[in-house]
Motif scaffolding. Sequence first.
Motif: not given
Length: 250
Positions: A140, A142-144, A147, A172-173, A186, A189-190, A194, A196
Amino acid sequence: MAGHSKWNNIKRRKGAQDAKKGKIFMKHAREIFMAAREGGGDPEMNANLRLAVDKAKSDNMPNDNIDRAIKKATGNLDGVNYEEFTYEGYGPNGVAVMVTVLTDNKNRTAAEVRHAFNKNDGNLGENGCVAFMFNRKGYIAIDRSQTDLDEEEFLLEVIEAGGEELETSEEQYEVYTEPEDFTSVQSELENNGHAIITAEVTMVPTTYSQLDEEGVGKMLKLIDALEDNDDVQEVHHNLDADEEVLEKLS
């Protein structure tokens, strides 16, 4: 798992090319078809189908196309019998390659995959020859920038969600999970808001092969040849290529 970002950049490069060629919807349709046929047509009750649908939607596949693939699978359409196979081999300079296909003609597809390897400085191997170089993982990204959490705070959140490992880059993470935990991580986190970028269960290399620019060019030609085959769903490999080289060759 260091190096996955570079490997994923190659996948994104290929994904963009496939979308331009108009082939990616057909590949998604086959994956949805297989998932629905094996586990039923309700994404809420079929994790594999839910993942296939999410991947299709991330590539902007129309809902009508998705629904049609599910209906074909659950309607027991006569004359359609797709089977999934994985081929293993080596690319230029010994790069490990795994190719997942969905086909209604195993002999045809095997011959075409072998031809792609042979024509592009590779060779098809026996089952198991490179599988040990990969682990099946949930991944997964994640657009850093979307966040407010720093790396330590986000790591705690990943652990609480059931994630296994976290890698960080400027953009990103990257979260890794066990395959069976992927869907729940997932969703968590959603639900936490966050953004994705990518979410998939995939094969992640345990070691990487570094090539010079010429070798990278040859390897990309092999990837192109394999992914141009309508039966090929995924091409996994352990190529490690510098961003500058990839940009130059794109």
